[in-house]
Scaffold this motif. Structure first.
Motif, PDB file in Angstrom:
ATOM      1  N   THR A 164       0.845  -1.150  -0.097  1.00 42.88           N
ATOM      2  CA  THR A 164       0.033   0.186  -0.016  1.00 42.88           C
ATOM      3  C   THR A 164       0.937   1.304   0.035  1.00 42.88           C
ATOM      4  OG1 THR A 164      -1.635  -0.945   1.076  1.00 42.88           O
ATOM      5  CG2 THR A 164      -1.731   1.292   1.223  1.00 42.88           C
ATOM      6  N   SER A 165       1.530   1.332   1.133  1.00 43.14           N
ATOM      7  CA  SER A 165       2.430   2.453   1.025  1.00 43.14           C
ATOM      8  C   SER A 165       3.473   2.447   2.155  1.00 43.14           C
ATOM      9  CB  SER A 165       1.873   3.999   1.303  1.00 43.14           C
ATOM     10  OG  SER A 165       1.251   4.072   2.513  1.00 43.14           O
ATOM     11  N   THR A 193      -9.899   9.379  -6.193  1.00 44.91           N
ATOM     12  CA  THR A 193      -9.992   8.038  -5.585  1.00 44.91           C
ATOM     13  C   THR A 193     -11.164   7.768  -4.880  1.00 44.91           C
ATOM     14  OG1 THR A 193      -8.886   9.258  -3.531  1.00 44.91           O
ATOM     15  CG2 THR A 193      -7.485   8.448  -5.305  1.00 44.91           C
ATOM     16  N   GLU A 247      -6.025   3.960  -1.409  1.00 45.55           N
ATOM     17  CA  GLU A 247      -5.448   3.103  -2.446  1.00 45.55           C
ATOM     18  C   GLU A 247      -6.155   1.899  -2.884  1.00 45.55           C
ATOM     19  OE1 GLU A 247      -2.302   4.762   0.536  1.00 45.55           O
ATOM     20  OE2 GLU A 247      -4.149   4.011   0.593  1.00 45.55           O
TER      21      GLU A 247
END
Length: 364
Positions: A57-58, A256, A224
Motif C-alpha cells: 500500500t505505502s 480516488t 489506495e
C-alpha cells in the motif's frame, strides 16, 4: 479452573506488582480472545494489517499497520486485580497527545448493561520498551474484562497478571455478527483521545456490543486501490469509509473516492457501505470553502452509487458532528477530536450503524 473453556495459557513465574503477588499468562493463549489484529497468534507483533498488504500500500501504511490502534484482549476472571506486562518496540511521545493514548492500555468491565472504564494502566513517563502496571478491584468478584491496546505503539508481547488463586475464563461474547470495519485518517486512528478506549470505533463497539477492526492510518489513508481490494476480501458486517481528511488535495479525493468504493463493491455487492466527510468544518473556519469542496465530492460518490442502484450505501455529513453550544470545544487542535468530539462522532456513526444492521435484519 476455567468456567468458560480449557485454560491453555501457561502461568509463568510469579512476581510482585504494586505489592501484589501476580501469576503471568500469555495474552496470545487460550482462553484470552484477541480482537482487531491480522494474525496475533503467529505474527511477531500485534499488527493490524498483514505485512505484505501494508507494504504494497505505502511506506506510511507499512509503518502504521504495525501499531495496535483498536486492538483488544478480552477474558473473565475473579482476580481482585489485573496486571499487564508489555514489551513495546516503539513508544510515541507527541505534544498534542497523552502518553496513555499513544502507548498505554486501559481496562473496562463488560456487563449485561454495557461496559464501564475502571482505569488506565499508568506507566512511568520515561519508559522506553514497555512496562508493568496493575488495576485493583478489591474483591474476588467474577468479572468480564476488556483491555484496549495503545493507539501509536508497536506491541511485541503482552502478559496478563492475576492473583495466584484466581479463576481464569473466556470473554463475554460480542453479538454473533461479523465485525464492523473502519477505514480512514488519524481521526479513525484515534489521535486526540485521552486514552485508547475513547476512540470512536471503540465507543461504538461497547455501545452495540459488536466486534470491529480499525484501519485508521494517520496522514496515510489515501484511498489506495490495493487496500480497497484487500478489504473487499475480508468478512465484515458494515464498512465505514472516513478518509476525506487524508486525501492530500481536492483532486486526489475526487480521483480516488468513488474508485475506492467501486473496487470494494465488485467483491462486496451487498455489504453496507457508509461514507463520511471530515468533522472539523466549524473549528477550521479559514478552510471552510475547501472543506465544502471535499464534502461535495464525497456526497457525489454517494449520489452516484445510489443512482447506479446501490441501496446499501449511506452518507454521514461530518459537518453535523460538532454543532450546538459547545461546537468549538470538540477538538484538541481544530482538527482532531478530543474526548467530547469522539463521543459526538460515536453517537452519530453508531446510530447509523445500528440502523443499517437493523434494516438488514442482522440485529433486532
Amino acid at each position: 479452573m476455567d468456567v468458560c473453556g480449557n485454560v491453555e495459557s501457561k502461568a509463568t513465574e510469579k512476581s510482585i506488582v504494586d505489592n501484589q503477588e501476580v501469576v503471568w499468562y500469555d495474552a496470545r493463549k487460550t482462553p484470552f480472545s484477541l480482537h482487531g489484529f491480522s494474525d496475533p497468534i503467529n505474527d511477531e507483533i500485534f499488527r493490524r494489517v498483514p505485512k505484505d498488504i501494508a507494504e504494497a500500500t505505502s511506506e506510511g501504511v507499512a509503518n502504521l499497520g504495525r501499531m495496535s490502534a483498536g486492538g483488544r484482549v478480552r477474558f473473565s476472571t475473579n482476580s481482585p486485580y489485573v496486571a499487564i506486562r508489555t514489551k513495546q518496540l516503539f513508544i510515541d511521545r507527541s505534544p498534542h497527545e497523552t502518553l496513555i493514548e499513544t502507548s498505554g492500555f486501559d481496562l473496562y468491565i463488560d456487563g449485561e448493561f454495557g461496559s464501564r472504564c475502571v482505569r488506565e494502566f499508568r506507566m512511568p513517563y520515561d519508559m522506553t520498551d514497555g512496562y508493568e502496571a496493575l488495576v485493583y478491584f478489591g474483591d474476588f468478584k467474577y468479572r468480564s474484562i476488556t483491555i484496549n491496546f495503545p493507539i501509536y505503539s508497536v506491541v511485541e508481547n503482552l502478559e496478563i497478571g492475576l492473583n495466584p488463586d484466581a479463576i481464569l475464563g473466556g470473554e463475554r461474547p460480542y453479538r454473533d455478527i461479523k465485525p464492523v470495519y473502519f477505514y480512514g485518517s488519524s481521526i479513525v486512528n484515534g489521535t486526540g483521545a485521552s486514552r485508547p478506549g475513547l476512540i470512536y470505533p471503540n465507543i461504538i463497539s461497547r455501545e452495540l456490543n459488536i466486534d470491529f477492526r480499525s484501519f485508521g492510518f494517520a496522514g496515510m489513508a489515501m484511498g489506495e486501490q490495493v487496500l480497497s481490494e484487500w478489504l473487499s476480501k475480508q468478512e465484515m458486517s458494515v464498512f465505514v469509509c472516513d478518509y476525506d481528511h487524508n486525501a492530500p488535495s481536492v483532486e486526489h479525493l475526487e480521483n480516488t473516492h468513488y474508485a475506492f468504493y467501486e473496487t470494494f463493491r465488485k467483491l462486496k455487492p451487498d455489504t453496507p457501505y457508509i461514507m463520511i466527510t471530515r468533522p472539523d468544518f466549524w473549528t477550521r473556519i479559514y478552510e471552510q470553502e475547501h472543506i465544502l469542496q471535499r464534502r461535495d465530492i464525497v456526497m457525489s460518490s454517494y449520489l452516484k452509487a445510489r443512482a447506479n442502484g446501490d441501496k446499501n450505501v449511506y452518507f454521514i455529513d461530518g459537518m453535523s458532528f460538532f454543532t450546538g453550544t459547545h461546537q468549538y470545544e470538540c477538538s484538541i487542535d481544530g482538527v482532531h477530536p478530543n474526548d467530547v468530539g469522539y463521543l459526538r462522532m460515536a453517537d452519530a456513526i453508531g446510530t447509523m450503524i445500528k440502523f443499517v444492521l437493523e434494516r438488514g435484519g442482522i440485529v433486532g
